[in-house]
Design a protein around this motif. Sequence first.
Motif, PDB file in Angstrom:
ATOM      1  N   ILE A 119      33.218  44.098  27.719  1.00 34.04           N
ATOM      2  CA  ILE A 119      32.009  43.706  26.989  1.00 34.04           C
ATOM      3  C   ILE A 119      32.330  42.441  26.216  1.00 34.04           C
ATOM      4  CG2 ILE A 119      30.334  44.408  25.235  1.00 34.04           C
ATOM      5  CD1 ILE A 119      30.983  47.307  26.027  1.00 34.04           C
ATOM      6  N   HIS A 120      31.519  41.403  26.412  1.00 32.35           N
ATOM      7  CA  HIS A 120      31.735  40.113  25.754  1.00 32.35           C
ATOM      8  C   HIS A 120      33.162  39.613  25.995  1.00 32.35           C
ATOM      9  CE1 HIS A 120      27.843  40.488  23.847  1.00 32.35           C
ATOM     10  NE2 HIS A 120      28.188  41.655  23.378  1.00 32.35           N
ATOM     11  N   GLY A 121      33.668  39.853  27.200  1.00 33.00           N
ATOM     12  CA  GLY A 121      34.999  39.384  27.574  1.00 33.00           C
ATOM     13  C   GLY A 121      36.144  40.180  26.968  1.00 33.00           C
ATOM     14  N   THR A 122      35.846  41.311  26.328  1.00 35.76           N
ATOM     15  CA  THR A 122      36.864  42.116  25.659  1.00 35.76           C
ATOM     16  C   THR A 122      36.927  43.503  26.292  1.00 35.76           C
ATOM     17  OG1 THR A 122      36.402  40.934  23.600  1.00 35.76           O
ATOM     18  CG2 THR A 122      37.596  43.009  23.405  1.00 35.76           C
ATOM     19  N   PRO A 123      38.128  43.987  26.640  1.00 35.84           N
ATOM     20  CA  PRO A 123      38.243  45.332  27.230  1.00 35.84           C
ATOM     21  C   PRO A 123      37.848  46.417  26.234  1.00 35.84           C
ATOM     22  CG  PRO A 123      40.315  44.102  27.445  1.00 35.84           C
ATOM     23  CD  PRO A 123      39.417  43.311  26.556  1.00 35.84           C
ATOM     24  N   HIS A 124      37.070  47.356  26.713  1.00 33.54           N
ATOM     25  CA  HIS A 124      36.614  48.498  25.928  1.00 33.54           C
ATOM     26  C   HIS A 124      36.748  49.766  26.771  1.00 33.54           C
ATOM     27  CE1 HIS A 124      34.586  45.379  23.574  1.00 33.54           C
ATOM     28  NE2 HIS A 124      34.272  46.286  22.660  1.00 33.54           N
ATOM     29  N   MET A 125      36.712  50.900  26.093  1.00 34.54           N
ATOM     30  CA  MET A 125      36.640  52.200  26.749  1.00 34.54           C
ATOM     31  C   MET A 125      35.317  52.827  26.337  1.00 34.54           C
ATOM     32  SD  MET A 125      38.066  54.517  28.696  1.00 34.54           S
ATOM     33  CE  MET A 125      39.804  54.094  28.747  1.00 34.54           C
ATOM     34  N   LYS A 126      34.513  53.189  27.326  1.00 37.73           N
ATOM     35  CA  LYS A 126      33.301  53.950  27.022  1.00 37.73           C
ATOM     36  C   LYS A 126      33.769  55.365  26.700  1.00 37.73           C
ATOM     37  CE  LYS A 126      28.843  55.297  29.003  1.00 37.73           C
ATOM     38  NZ  LYS A 126      27.998  55.183  30.225  1.00 37.73           N
ATOM     39  N   MET A 127      33.349  55.884  25.524  1.00 36.73           N
ATOM     40  CA  MET A 127      33.811  57.189  25.068  1.00 36.73           C
ATOM     41  C   MET A 127      32.638  58.040  24.594  1.00 36.73           C
ATOM     42  SD  MET A 127      37.397  56.217  23.145  1.00 36.73           S
ATOM     43  CE  MET A 127      38.097  57.858  23.411  1.00 36.73           C
ATOM     44  N   GLU A 128      32.857  59.357  24.611  1.00 36.15           N
ATOM     45  CA  GLU A 128      31.828  60.310  24.188  1.00 36.15           C
ATOM     46  C   GLU A 128      32.399  61.251  23.138  1.00 36.15           C
ATOM     47  OE1 GLU A 128      28.680  63.536  26.088  1.00 36.15           O
ATOM     48  OE2 GLU A 128      30.123  62.548  27.402  1.00 36.15           O
ATOM     49  N   ALA A 129      31.620  61.473  22.085  1.00 40.52           N
ATOM     50  CA  ALA A 129      32.035  62.360  20.989  1.00 40.52           C
ATOM     51  C   ALA A 129      31.821  63.823  21.355  1.00 40.52           C
ATOM     52  CB  ALA A 129      31.237  62.033  19.727  1.00 40.52           C
ATOM     53  N   ASP A 130      32.714  64.667  20.888  1.00 39.99           N
ATOM     54  CA  ASP A 130      32.556  66.109  20.974  1.00 39.99           C
ATOM     55  C   ASP A 130      31.654  66.519  19.806  1.00 39.99           C
ATOM     56  OD1 ASP A 130      32.734  68.872  20.775  1.00 39.99           O
ATOM     57  OD2 ASP A 130      34.925  68.923  20.704  1.00 39.99           O
TER      58      ASP A 130
END
Length: 183
Positions: free
Chosen positions: A147-158
């Motif tokens: 995203i916007h040239g920056t690595p991210h991890m899509k994550m989900e909350a418990d």
Amino acid sequence: MIELEQRLFNSPGYYIRAASKRFEAEGAAGLRHRVFVEEQGIFPTHDRDDIDLIATHLVALSTYAHEADQVVGTVRIHEEAPRLWWGSRLAVDSDFRAVGRLGAELIRLAVRTANARGCERFLAHVQMQNVTLFRRLRWRPLEEVTIHGTPHMKMEADLGHYPPCADPVTGWYHRPRTREPRT
């Protein structure tokens, strides 16, 4: 007794709550600019977008004599679709990152607020250096994205780990644990 009083006086607390005053909203915007534009260079001029118009903005406020002093952390949340919520733009001032748990407390308030508003799924795109923190807070990784040239991890909350917070404007007062001085 005096030593205990001195230690308590030297360890201020922080309000973790929804921004409800103009200085809180302006402080959150300024902090995001410093972190995402000036420090990280993710955005060239500003990080504002249309989500800011519909989001609930949450802040961590340092205190002086138990009164709110300055915005030292922020995150925003919004409902993208019925019962689907997102958190974004988590930022903690560089001078306060060593305080401990400010980011975690903002994440807690974000998910608990959405949970009180009917959230059934809470997601965030997390910068890779923060994935460990989110995992400790009971989030699970879904997929890597850029995203916007920056690595991210899509994550989900418990969501089961985050009881609803019906009054985020009140939020709570967080006092970091004090460390015993080394002798």
